[in-house]
Design a protein around this motif. Structure first.
Motif, PDB file in Angstrom:
ATOM      1  N   LEU A  75       5.458   3.049  -4.970  1.00 40.60           N
ATOM      2  CA  LEU A  75       6.226   3.780  -4.140  1.00 40.60           C
ATOM      3  C   LEU A  75       5.648   4.408  -3.071  1.00 40.60           C
ATOM      4  O   LEU A  75       5.874   4.776  -1.962  1.00 40.60           O
ATOM      5  CB  LEU A  75       7.150   4.911  -4.909  1.00 40.60           C
ATOM      6  N   ALA A  76       4.223   4.908  -3.405  1.00 44.02           N
ATOM      7  CA  ALA A  76       3.459   5.487  -2.451  1.00 44.02           C
ATOM      8  C   ALA A  76       3.298   4.651  -1.314  1.00 44.02           C
ATOM      9  O   ALA A  76       2.894   5.076  -0.088  1.00 44.02           O
ATOM     10  CB  ALA A  76       1.980   6.061  -3.216  1.00 44.02           C
ATOM     11  N   ARG A  77       2.881   3.478  -1.551  1.00 36.06           N
ATOM     12  CA  ARG A  77       2.500   2.172  -0.737  1.00 36.06           C
ATOM     13  C   ARG A  77       3.912   2.077   0.467  1.00 36.06           C
ATOM     14  O   ARG A  77       3.656   2.015   1.511  1.00 36.06           O
ATOM     15  CB  ARG A  77       2.364   0.893  -1.316  1.00 36.06           C
ATOM     16  N   GLU A  78       5.139   2.181  -0.244  1.00 38.12           N
ATOM     17  CA  GLU A  78       6.198   2.246   0.686  1.00 38.12           C
ATOM     18  C   GLU A  78       6.360   3.234   1.360  1.00 38.12           C
ATOM     19  O   GLU A  78       6.670   3.049   2.464  1.00 38.12           O
ATOM     20  CB  GLU A  78       7.529   1.871  -0.421  1.00 38.12           C
ATOM     21  N   LEU A  79       5.979   4.462   0.980  1.00 34.94           N
ATOM     22  CA  LEU A  79       6.253   5.629   1.655  1.00 34.94           C
ATOM     23  C   LEU A  79       5.073   5.965   2.533  1.00 34.94           C
ATOM     24  O   LEU A  79       5.035   6.821   3.164  1.00 34.94           O
ATOM     25  CB  LEU A  79       6.675   6.589   0.653  1.00 34.94           C
ATOM     26  N   PHE A 136      -3.893  -1.759  -5.137  1.00 38.01           N
ATOM     27  CA  PHE A 136      -3.195  -1.237  -4.145  1.00 38.01           C
ATOM     28  C   PHE A 136      -4.249  -0.627  -3.174  1.00 38.01           C
ATOM     29  O   PHE A 136      -4.545   0.607  -2.903  1.00 38.01           O
ATOM     30  CB  PHE A 136      -2.510   0.044  -4.720  1.00 38.01           C
ATOM     31  N   PRO A 137      -5.009  -1.478  -2.548  1.00 40.77           N
ATOM     32  CA  PRO A 137      -6.165  -1.277  -1.382  1.00 40.77           C
ATOM     33  C   PRO A 137      -5.539  -0.532  -0.157  1.00 40.77           C
ATOM     34  O   PRO A 137      -6.302   0.437   0.508  1.00 40.77           O
ATOM     35  CB  PRO A 137      -6.379  -2.686  -1.154  1.00 40.77           C
ATOM     36  N   GLU A 138      -4.163  -0.413  -0.020  1.00 43.06           N
ATOM     37  CA  GLU A 138      -3.620   0.061   1.135  1.00 43.06           C
ATOM     38  C   GLU A 138      -3.422   1.809   0.783  1.00 43.06           C
ATOM     39  O   GLU A 138      -2.930   2.617   1.744  1.00 43.06           O
ATOM     40  CB  GLU A 138      -2.386  -0.383   1.667  1.00 43.06           C
ATOM     41  N   VAL A 139      -3.581   1.918  -0.438  1.00 43.46           N
ATOM     42  CA  VAL A 139      -3.082   3.453  -0.804  1.00 43.46           C
ATOM     43  C   VAL A 139      -4.120   4.299  -1.034  1.00 43.46           C
ATOM     44  O   VAL A 139      -5.136   4.011  -1.761  1.00 43.46           O
ATOM     45  CB  VAL A 139      -2.329   3.360  -2.196  1.00 43.46           C
ATOM     46  N   PRO A 140      -4.493   5.306  -0.334  1.00 41.27           N
ATOM     47  CA  PRO A 140      -5.641   6.432  -0.582  1.00 41.27           C
ATOM     48  C   PRO A 140      -5.484   6.918  -1.877  1.00 41.27           C
ATOM     49  O   PRO A 140      -4.283   7.478  -2.096  1.00 41.27           O
ATOM     50  CB  PRO A 140      -5.526   7.126   0.693  1.00 41.27           C
ATOM     51  N   ILE A 141      -6.395   6.827  -2.707  1.00 38.29           N
ATOM     52  CA  ILE A 141      -6.209   7.628  -4.193  1.00 38.29           C
ATOM     53  C   ILE A 141      -7.269   8.611  -4.175  1.00 38.29           C
ATOM     54  O   ILE A 141      -8.246   8.462  -3.911  1.00 38.29           O
ATOM     55  CB  ILE A 141      -6.249   6.515  -5.034  1.00 38.29           C
ATOM     56  N   VAL A 142      -6.656   9.552  -4.686  1.00 36.02           N
ATOM     57  CA  VAL A 142      -7.652  11.081  -4.923  1.00 36.02           C
ATOM     58  C   VAL A 142      -7.737  11.359  -6.101  1.00 36.02           C
ATOM     59  O   VAL A 142      -6.814  11.611  -6.955  1.00 36.02           O
ATOM     60  CB  VAL A 142      -7.111  12.169  -4.111  1.00 36.02           C
ATOM     61  N   MET A 143      -8.877  11.296  -6.677  1.00 37.65           N
ATOM     62  CA  MET A 143      -9.307  11.570  -8.078  1.00 37.65           C
ATOM     63  C   MET A 143      -9.503  13.194  -8.301  1.00 37.65           C
ATOM     64  O   MET A 143     -10.716  13.710  -7.796  1.00 37.65           O
ATOM     65  CB  MET A 143     -10.462  10.993  -8.832  1.00 37.65           C
ATOM     66  N   ALA A 144      -8.450  13.899  -8.679  1.00 39.70           N
ATOM     67  CA  ALA A 144      -8.484  15.072  -8.822  1.00 39.70           C
ATOM     68  C   ALA A 144      -9.718  15.585  -9.856  1.00 39.70           C
ATOM     69  O   ALA A 144      -9.793  14.949 -11.006  1.00 39.70           O
ATOM     70  CB  ALA A 144      -7.297  15.855  -9.196  1.00 39.70           C
ATOM     71  N   PHE A 184       7.188  16.042   2.647  1.00 41.68           N
ATOM     72  CA  PHE A 184       5.913  15.997   1.581  1.00 41.68           C
ATOM     73  C   PHE A 184       4.759  14.927   1.975  1.00 41.68           C
ATOM     74  O   PHE A 184       5.424  13.930   2.544  1.00 41.68           O
ATOM     75  CB  PHE A 184       6.262  16.086   0.352  1.00 41.68           C
ATOM     76  N   ILE A 185       3.841  15.379   1.989  1.00 37.28           N
ATOM     77  CA  ILE A 185       2.604  14.412   2.609  1.00 37.28           C
ATOM     78  C   ILE A 185       1.827  13.579   1.180  1.00 37.28           C
ATOM     79  O   ILE A 185       0.913  13.080   1.601  1.00 37.28           O
ATOM     80  CB  ILE A 185       1.638  15.206   3.362  1.00 37.28           C
ATOM     81  N   GLY A 186       2.341  13.922   0.058  1.00 35.54           N
ATOM     82  CA  GLY A 186       1.644  13.190  -1.072  1.00 35.54           C
ATOM     83  C   GLY A 186       2.474  13.243  -2.111  1.00 35.54           C
ATOM     84  O   GLY A 186       3.238  13.741  -2.508  1.00 35.54           O
ATOM     85  N   VAL A 187       1.655  12.443  -3.419  1.00 31.30           N
ATOM     86  CA  VAL A 187       2.348  12.640  -4.700  1.00 31.30           C
ATOM     87  C   VAL A 187       1.152  12.737  -5.677  1.00 31.30           C
ATOM     88  O   VAL A 187       0.094  12.030  -5.571  1.00 31.30           O
ATOM     89  CB  VAL A 187       3.282  11.074  -4.894  1.00 31.30           C
TER      90      VAL A 187
END
Length: 248
Positions: free
Chosen positions: A121-125, A152-160, A96-99
């Motif tokens: 966890l998203a940052r780790e994965l 969490f600046p390293e994590v891309p966050i998508v606002m649905a 899987f490519i996202g959560v």
């Protein structure tokens, strides 16, 4: 033009009583020329049911390679070790490519204790996090993600949903503030997409359908709201290729 749908569901939704089928997804691909879809479970509260939906998504990706990809969505209120084990299984074993963090369906604040573990966890994965925004306030307020994006600046966050109409004003405030915030345009007005793409860049937005039978409507918005050809390409596939690593 290549089309990637970053927001679609597969399975029975135990919160909203919706049945999302693979047949509908395949028909969407055929009728509208969708090249790839990221499938996520419908809303499940317990572990057993979400495992079954994760496995069904993985099977769809196996049967139709390059057409379907998986996004995990365990309930963040599951016990920490159980949540982590299932998310790791989805990413490390199922590919899987996202959560997804569904603020509304799972009644979780993205900056709260259980919401925070999703981003850790998203940052780790090394995967993006999609967060439901709009209906379900106050947990679903887009502005809740400003502090999270800073942490969490390293994590891309998508606002649905870009906050839907009710919280749309907060979406552009968050996008201006945090470069790692992006958005999918499901249930978003065309004029807002146009204004925001001109201001912060079309490369912050991604195409999605949420419901397969919503595909034509969502495509019509992109094609008729005044976006340039280059902006349309970014929204329809370019941003998704960059954020999720999909290459058609």
């Amino acid at each position: 033009m290549t089309i990637i749908d970053v927001h679609a569901h597969y399975g029975w939704d135990y919160v909203f009583d919706e049945d999302f089928t693979l047949e509908e997804q395949l028909a969407k691909h055929a009728d509208f020329g969708v090249g790839a879809t990221i499938l996520q479970p419908a809303s499940c509260h317990d572990l057993e049911r979400v495992i079954a939906q994760h496995d069904a998504i993985a099977e769809a990706a196996r049967l139709f390679p390059g057409k379907f990809y998986g996004m995990a969505n365990p309930n963040p209120h599951l016990r920490d070790d159980i949540y982590e084990a299932e998310l790791r299984r989805c990413v490390e074993e199922l590919g899987f490519i996202g959560v997804k963090l569904h603020t509304f369906a799972h009644a979780v604040h993205p900056g709260g204790r259980d919401g925070t573990k999703v981003f850790k966890l998203a940052r780790e994965l090394g995967i993006p996090v999609m967060v439901h925004t709009g209906a379900g306030i106050p947990f679903a307020n887009p502005s809740n993600l400003i502090e999270v994006a800073d942490r969490f600046p390293e994590v891309p966050i998508v606002m649905a949903h870009c906050g839907m109409m009710i919280m749309a004003g907060e979406t552009i405030l968050a996008l201006r503030r945090c470069e790692n915030l992006h958005a999918d345009i499901t249930w978003t007005a065309g004029f807002q997409i146009k204004h925001w793409a001109d201001e912060v860049g079309a490369d912050r937005f991604m195409f999605g359908t949420d419901h397969a039978d919503n595909t034509g409507t969502e495509l019509a918005k992109i094609r008729t709201c005044g976006l340039s050809a280059e902006q349309q390409e970014q929204i329809l596939h370019g941003t998704a290729e960059r954020i999720y690593g999909i290459k058609l």
